[in-house]
Design an enzyme around this catalytic site. Sequence first.
Site, mmCIF file in Angstrom:
data_model
loop_
_atom_site.group_PDB
_atom_site.id
_atom_site.type_symbol
_atom_site.label_atom_id
_atom_site.label_comp_id
_atom_site.label_asym_id
_atom_site.label_seq_id
_atom_site.Cartn_x
_atom_site.Cartn_y
_atom_site.Cartn_z
ATOM 1 C CG HIS A 137 -3.789 10.601 94.147
ATOM 2 N ND1 HIS A 137 -5.110 10.864 94.439
ATOM 3 C CD2 HIS A 137 -3.085 11.650 94.624
ATOM 4 C CE1 HIS A 137 -5.196 12.036 95.054
ATOM 5 N NE2 HIS A 137 -3.982 12.530 95.179
ATOM 6 C CG HIS A 138 -8.469 6.860 97.531
ATOM 7 N ND1 HIS A 138 -9.383 6.155 96.775
ATOM 8 C CD2 HIS A 138 -8.673 6.444 98.810
ATOM 9 C CE1 HIS A 138 -10.094 5.361 97.541
ATOM 10 N NE2 HIS A 138 -9.681 5.509 98.786
ATOM 11 C CB ALA A 139 -7.762 10.941 92.262
#
Length: 594
Positions: A137-139
């Site tokens: 996930h880019h988070a």
Amino acid sequence: MKQLTGLDVSFLLMETKNTYGHVNGLSIYDRPSPDFDPFTAVRERLGVMVGHLEPLRRKVVEVPFELDRPYWVEDKDFDLDFHVRHIGLAPPGAADQLAEQVARIVGRPMDRTRPLWEAYVMEGLADGRWALLQKTHHATIDGAAGVIMMNMLTDLSRDAKWELEPREWAGEDPPSRAEMLQRAARNLAMNPVRQMRLSLNLLRDVADAAGVSSLSGAATQARNSLGSLAKRSQPAPEPSTSVSLPLTPAPPTPWNKSVTPHRRFAMRSTALSNLKRLKDATGGTLNDIVMAVCTGALRQYLIEHDALPDSPLRAMVPVSIRTGDEEDPWTNRVSAIVADLPTNCDDPLERVQLCREAMNVAKHQLDLVPADTLGQVADYTSPVVAASAIRLVSRLKLADRVNSPINVVVSNVPGPRQPLYFAGARLDAYIPVSTISDGVGLNITVHSYGDRMDFGLIADRELVPDLWHLVDLHIDEVVRLFEATGAEWAVPQPPPAMRAGGDGVDPVPPSSEAVEQMIAARAALAAQTIAAVTPSAKKAPAKKKPAAKKMAPAKKAAAKKKAPAKKAAAKKKAPAKKAAAKKKAPAKRSASTS
């Protein structure tokens, strides 16, 4: 426990039932020995890395009612087997099958109750190699942090000893709802002062860009005064990088609409040395060539679909704002610039020049609004307001009613030049697999590795059904630029029929058509071999031929004499059967209705 930054949270908030915030990478490795077990090697190595890499073991804990940004906590119930998965491709294991499997995997949301990463070991590739798809996930990380993780996962030689040793770690209990609400209340109480300081920061920077020194000085003085009130008397450091946002809609294209949950992925490669030849021939940069290749491919695709706008397309280009001095490398330090793609220009050399000018304009626009300040805006934005706005946009399908400010995301990521290895397996190719969102249903990401330049295109399955053709057009544009410049090829470009054929330049396993040709060739060779080693098999029936010819008339005559008798008997019996059937039919019907 650590709170997510506003930029980290934005990648969580962007998610709807049809859009996802994870990014991915597809690595293609050779098999160093016949008994090499890639799944065991991947599971063992990632299991060790969990103790060293915080992003692999932490999960998200939401604040009640989305009143504040979520927190990272280390997963007390971490399950490695959930994250590392093993799948196989059905025969023949061709490139399009691999891409289809990748599209299915990246088209599924991630489980937010667990650390936000998955790894898929894929075997069954037609040429004996194996693939590793990493979904993160880019988070959790940005592209630069992903490079750090890649370097930790791989080696610089086939026989290198991996340096990392297992490290013990312990999970933590998530905070209670009451504790989370107390933290949220404290942060909300501080927001008004922080937002005022942020507004003055913006005012000062815009004034500096416009050359209005008095206004800038006043803003700085007021900002410092507010900092003292908030017990933050030290002024914020001057940001070195900035970004501007587009204010007008981009022209419409077939993929600038609301997206479905389904994805399509396609990949192709060319030699990096060829693109460098084009760079030298045009006097630009390697990035200018990449942008021109993407521009020419999109132009040709839109012409073929009778959808080429009169004005240039607009691309968002991600930019890393890392300085190398970050205390926490496992967070997002990324921004973006917006540049025109001269798809309205029909001359390939002029397109290179226009791409160069557009990128220069975009870079100069970085002086208007600091990227660090925009990151602070995200820190002070209410998650509940942002999430509600995004959900409303998705539910109302506003992307189908209002043109997006950008048409496509184009990213050029430089990779390592030296070969990398994983537990003795050589990394042959690394193909990026990015993400799309409502209104921007196409993403083009380019990654260099060694002397390869890999193009990874991902799109909405319905909006761009012929994505393989679009990625082929990128390779065609490389050929077109060589013809226009008259440059000499560094590495001969393979013809279209051989583009996925394992010639050392193109990336992955052969295409289905190439595999079928190989199977047919091997079957023909096997048939010739069998015929060559068994010549006596053809002579055996020759001795029995005379006897067969003499007996044939007698058998045929006997068969002819017996045939009428059988037919006659059949004709005599048929009426009896029909009559019996007619008599019995009413009884059956009456029984079935009673």
